[in-house]
Design a protein around this motif. Structure first.
Motif, PDB file in Angstrom:
ATOM      1  N   GLU A  31     -52.301 -45.311 -52.708  1.00  0.00           N
ATOM      2  CA  GLU A  31     -51.507 -44.848 -51.562  1.00  0.00           C
ATOM      3  C   GLU A  31     -51.863 -43.394 -51.206  1.00  0.00           C
ATOM      4  OE1 GLU A  31     -46.886 -43.618 -50.959  1.00  0.00           O
ATOM      5  OE2 GLU A  31     -47.258 -45.524 -52.001  1.00  0.00           O
ATOM      6  N   ALA A  32     -51.969 -42.534 -52.212  1.00  0.00           N
ATOM      7  CA  ALA A  32     -52.311 -41.129 -51.975  1.00  0.00           C
ATOM      8  C   ALA A  32     -53.720 -41.003 -51.407  1.00  0.00           C
ATOM      9  CB  ALA A  32     -52.184 -40.334 -53.272  1.00  0.00           C
ATOM     10  N   GLY A  33     -54.635 -41.825 -51.889  1.00  0.00           N
ATOM     11  CA  GLY A  33     -55.991 -41.824 -51.339  1.00  0.00           C
ATOM     12  C   GLY A  33     -55.993 -42.184 -49.868  1.00  0.00           C
ATOM     13  N   GLY A  34     -55.160 -43.142 -49.491  1.00  0.00           N
ATOM     14  CA  GLY A  34     -55.037 -43.509 -48.083  1.00  0.00           C
ATOM     15  C   GLY A  34     -54.501 -42.367 -47.242  1.00  0.00           C
ATOM     16  N   GLU A  35     -53.535 -41.628 -47.785  1.00  0.00           N
ATOM     17  CA  GLU A  35     -52.976 -40.471 -47.073  1.00  0.00           C
ATOM     18  C   GLU A  35     -54.035 -39.369 -46.928  1.00  0.00           C
ATOM     19  OE1 GLU A  35     -49.289 -39.102 -48.868  1.00  0.00           O
ATOM     20  OE2 GLU A  35     -48.846 -41.172 -49.460  1.00  0.00           O
ATOM     21  N   ALA A  36     -54.780 -39.123 -47.965  1.00  0.00           N
ATOM     22  CA  ALA A  36     -55.800 -38.075 -47.941  1.00  0.00           C
ATOM     23  C   ALA A  36     -56.956 -38.435 -47.013  1.00  0.00           C
ATOM     24  CB  ALA A  36     -56.318 -37.819 -49.356  1.00  0.00           C
ATOM     25  N   HIS A  37     -57.159 -39.723 -46.793  1.00  0.00           N
ATOM     26  CA  HIS A  37     -58.251 -40.190 -45.932  1.00  0.00           C
ATOM     27  C   HIS A  37     -58.164 -39.592 -44.519  1.00  0.00           C
ATOM     28  CE1 HIS A  37     -61.354 -42.800 -44.363  1.00  0.00           C
ATOM     29  NE2 HIS A  37     -60.537 -43.134 -43.375  1.00  0.00           N
ATOM     30  N   PHE A  38     -56.955 -39.326 -44.056  1.00  0.00           N
ATOM     31  CA  PHE A  38     -56.778 -38.750 -42.718  1.00  0.00           C
ATOM     32  C   PHE A  38     -57.390 -37.356 -42.596  1.00  0.00           C
ATOM     33  CE2 PHE A  38     -53.211 -41.813 -42.834  1.00  0.00           C
ATOM     34  CZ  PHE A  38     -53.576 -42.570 -41.726  1.00  0.00           C
ATOM     35  N   PHE A  39     -57.614 -36.707 -43.723  1.00  0.00           N
ATOM     36  CA  PHE A  39     -58.179 -35.355 -43.729  1.00  0.00           C
ATOM     37  C   PHE A  39     -59.628 -35.362 -44.227  1.00  0.00           C
ATOM     38  CE2 PHE A  39     -53.642 -35.236 -44.953  1.00  0.00           C
ATOM     39  CZ  PHE A  39     -53.141 -34.710 -43.770  1.00  0.00           C
ATOM     40  N   GLY A  40     -60.253 -36.520 -44.156  1.00  0.00           N
ATOM     41  CA  GLY A  40     -61.575 -36.712 -44.752  1.00  0.00           C
ATOM     42  C   GLY A  40     -62.632 -35.723 -44.328  1.00  0.00           C
ATOM     43  N   ASP A  41     -62.766 -35.462 -43.024  1.00  0.00           N
ATOM     44  CA  ASP A  41     -63.819 -34.554 -42.566  1.00  0.00           C
ATOM     45  C   ASP A  41     -63.630 -33.147 -43.129  1.00  0.00           C
ATOM     46  OD1 ASP A  41     -65.027 -36.591 -41.155  1.00  0.00           O
ATOM     47  OD2 ASP A  41     -64.142 -36.025 -39.218  1.00  0.00           O
ATOM     48  N   ARG A  42     -62.396 -32.651 -43.052  1.00  0.00           N
ATOM     49  CA  ARG A  42     -62.127 -31.297 -43.552  1.00  0.00           C
ATOM     50  C   ARG A  42     -62.262 -31.252 -45.069  1.00  0.00           C
ATOM     51  NH1 ARG A  42     -62.881 -26.203 -43.655  1.00  0.00           N
ATOM     52  NH2 ARG A  42     -61.090 -24.915 -44.155  1.00  0.00           N
ATOM     53  N   LEU A  43     -61.803 -32.279 -45.752  1.00  0.00           N
ATOM     54  CA  LEU A  43     -61.950 -32.321 -47.207  1.00  0.00           C
ATOM     55  C   LEU A  43     -63.419 -32.371 -47.609  1.00  0.00           C
ATOM     56  CD1 LEU A  43     -59.053 -34.694 -48.306  1.00  0.00           C
ATOM     57  CD2 LEU A  43     -59.281 -32.246 -48.799  1.00  0.00           C
ATOM     58  N   GLN A  44     -64.214 -33.117 -46.863  1.00  0.00           N
ATOM     59  CA  GLN A  44     -65.649 -33.186 -47.161  1.00  0.00           C
ATOM     60  C   GLN A  44     -66.302 -31.817 -46.978  1.00  0.00           C
ATOM     61  OE1 GLN A  44     -67.454 -35.983 -48.387  1.00  0.00           O
ATOM     62  NE2 GLN A  44     -68.821 -34.265 -48.820  1.00  0.00           N
ATOM     63  N   GLU A  45     -65.917 -31.132 -45.921  1.00  0.00           N
ATOM     64  CA  GLU A  45     -66.444 -29.789 -45.667  1.00  0.00           C
ATOM     65  C   GLU A  45     -66.090 -28.842 -46.823  1.00  0.00           C
ATOM     66  OE1 GLU A  45     -65.092 -26.284 -42.642  1.00  0.00           O
ATOM     67  OE2 GLU A  45     -65.332 -28.278 -41.768  1.00  0.00           O
ATOM     68  N   LEU A  46     -64.843 -28.909 -47.265  1.00  0.00           N
ATOM     69  CA  LEU A  46     -64.418 -28.061 -48.379  1.00  0.00           C
ATOM     70  C   LEU A  46     -65.080 -28.483 -49.688  1.00  0.00           C
ATOM     71  CD1 LEU A  46     -60.656 -27.622 -47.480  1.00  0.00           C
ATOM     72  CD2 LEU A  46     -62.399 -25.825 -47.521  1.00  0.00           C
ATOM     73  N   LEU A  47     -65.259 -29.783 -49.878  1.00  0.00           N
ATOM     74  CA  LEU A  47     -65.933 -30.251 -51.095  1.00  0.00           C
ATOM     75  C   LEU A  47     -67.374 -29.766 -51.135  1.00  0.00           C
ATOM     76  CD1 LEU A  47     -65.922 -31.875 -53.712  1.00  0.00           C
ATOM     77  CD2 LEU A  47     -66.551 -33.894 -52.358  1.00  0.00           C
ATOM     78  N   ASP A  48     -68.053 -29.806 -50.004  1.00  0.00           N
ATOM     79  CA  ASP A  48     -69.433 -29.295 -49.951  1.00  0.00           C
ATOM     80  C   ASP A  48     -69.472 -27.820 -50.343  1.00  0.00           C
ATOM     81  OD1 ASP A  48     -70.306 -31.785 -49.129  1.00  0.00           O
ATOM     82  OD2 ASP A  48     -70.453 -31.237 -47.009  1.00  0.00           O
ATOM     83  N   ARG A  49     -68.532 -27.042 -49.804  1.00  0.00           N
ATOM     84  CA  ARG A  49     -68.464 -25.611 -50.130  1.00  0.00           C
ATOM     85  C   ARG A  49     -68.112 -25.418 -51.605  1.00  0.00           C
ATOM     86  NH1 ARG A  49     -64.349 -21.936 -46.915  1.00  0.00           N
ATOM     87  NH2 ARG A  49     -65.163 -23.222 -45.235  1.00  0.00           N
ATOM     88  N   TYR A  50     -67.190 -26.232 -52.103  1.00  0.00           N
ATOM     89  CA  TYR A  50     -66.776 -26.168 -53.509  1.00  0.00           C
ATOM     90  C   TYR A  50     -67.979 -26.413 -54.427  1.00  0.00           C
ATOM     91  CZ  TYR A  50     -64.196 -27.517 -57.761  1.00  0.00           C
ATOM     92  OH  TYR A  50     -63.724 -27.626 -59.048  1.00  0.00           O
ATOM     93  N   LEU A  51     -68.758 -27.415 -54.108  1.00  0.00           N
ATOM     94  CA  LEU A  51     -69.927 -27.741 -54.936  1.00  0.00           C
ATOM     95  C   LEU A  51     -71.002 -26.659 -54.837  1.00  0.00           C
ATOM     96  CD1 LEU A  51     -70.142 -31.579 -54.258  1.00  0.00           C
ATOM     97  CD2 LEU A  51     -69.266 -30.424 -56.316  1.00  0.00           C
ATOM     98  N   MET A  52     -71.147 -26.063 -53.663  1.00  0.00           N
ATOM     99  CA  MET A  52     -72.153 -25.000 -53.485  1.00  0.00           C
ATOM    100  C   MET A  52     -71.775 -23.741 -54.275  1.00  0.00           C
ATOM    101  SD  MET A  52     -74.729 -25.843 -51.668  1.00  0.00           S
ATOM    102  CE  MET A  52     -75.385 -24.489 -50.733  1.00  0.00           C
ATOM    103  N   THR A  53     -70.485 -23.456 -54.392  1.00  0.00           N
ATOM    104  CA  THR A  53     -70.048 -22.234 -55.073  1.00  0.00           C
ATOM    105  C   THR A  53     -69.698 -22.467 -56.538  1.00  0.00           C
ATOM    106  OG1 THR A  53     -67.737 -22.570 -54.450  1.00  0.00           O
ATOM    107  CG2 THR A  53     -69.113 -21.288 -52.928  1.00  0.00           C
ATOM    108  N   GLY A  54     -69.766 -23.697 -56.979  1.00  0.00           N
ATOM    109  CA  GLY A  54     -69.423 -23.998 -58.361  1.00  0.00           C
ATOM    110  C   GLY A  54     -67.935 -23.925 -58.643  1.00  0.00           C
ATOM    111  N   GLY A  55     -67.135 -23.939 -57.569  1.00  0.00           N
ATOM    112  CA  GLY A  55     -65.683 -23.897 -57.739  1.00  0.00           C
ATOM    113  C   GLY A  55     -65.107 -22.496 -57.803  1.00  0.00           C
ATOM    114  N   PHE A  56     -65.925 -21.503 -57.521  1.00  0.00           N
ATOM    115  CA  PHE A  56     -65.435 -20.121 -57.506  1.00  0.00           C
ATOM    116  C   PHE A  56     -65.178 -19.710 -56.066  1.00  0.00           C
ATOM    117  CE2 PHE A  56     -67.721 -20.436 -61.472  1.00  0.00           C
ATOM    118  CZ  PHE A  56     -66.826 -19.866 -62.357  1.00  0.00           C
ATOM    119  N   PRO A  57     -64.071 -18.969 -55.831  1.00  0.00           N
ATOM    120  CA  PRO A  57     -63.733 -18.603 -54.453  1.00  0.00           C
ATOM    121  C   PRO A  57     -64.750 -17.723 -53.882  1.00  0.00           C
ATOM    122  CG  PRO A  57     -62.178 -17.594 -55.981  1.00  0.00           C
ATOM    123  CD  PRO A  57     -63.103 -18.440 -56.777  1.00  0.00           C
TER     124      PRO A  57
END
Length: 138
Positions: free
Chosen positions: A112-138
């Motif tokens: 159910e939570a995955g379905g809710e998060a799906h609505f923010f997929g594009d923005r989450l993907q963008e942030l995940l890409d940045r997260y992976l590029m920085t190694g999780g450091f701000p």
């Protein structure tokens, strides 16, 4: 290092110098160099900060410098990467507040939570890409 410290001191009337050394773990016996400089008095009124990607080597180098670490109570900081959720909170507070919290391992709730998060997929993907590029450091 000695040449750098001498050069910095000759260029101005500084009360304290800051020596920032990155990736010291790539230098064999880097702690010996620090102890030698300290023994010569070259690190008087110098704050030296050593960083690197090998936490155990950094820790060992610091432990091998008893009595050379000044009068500060807490010296060692271990900086770990943020969780992805923390990263999202830091970079997009509004999105973070709208994301579901998965606080159980019940398959139905996770789905159910995955379905809710799906609505923010594009923005989450963008942030995940940045997260992976920085190694999780701000």
């Amino acid at each position: 290092m000695q040449e750098f410290i001498d050069s910095a001191r000759s260029r101005g009337n500084y009360r304290r110098l800051y020596l920032l050394m990155d990736e010291v773990t790539g230098v064999d016996d880097w702690g010996v160099a620090i102890r030698t400089l300290h023994g010569r008095g070259a690190l008087d009124d110098v704050t030296a900060v050593a960083t690197g990607s090998h936490a155990l080597d950094i820790k060992r180098g610091g432990e091998r410098a008893p009595g050379r670490r000044g009068a500060v109570e807490h010296w060692d900081w271990l900086m770990m990467p943020l969780s992805f959720r923390q990263f999202v909170e830091l970079h997009d507070r509004q999105l973070f507040e709208r994301l579901p919290v998965i606080d159980s391992f019940e398959p139905a709730r996770v789905y159910e939570a995955g379905g809710e998060a799906h609505f923010f997929g594009d923005r989450l993907q963008e942030l995940l890409d940045r997260y992976l590029m920085t190694g999780g450091f701000p």
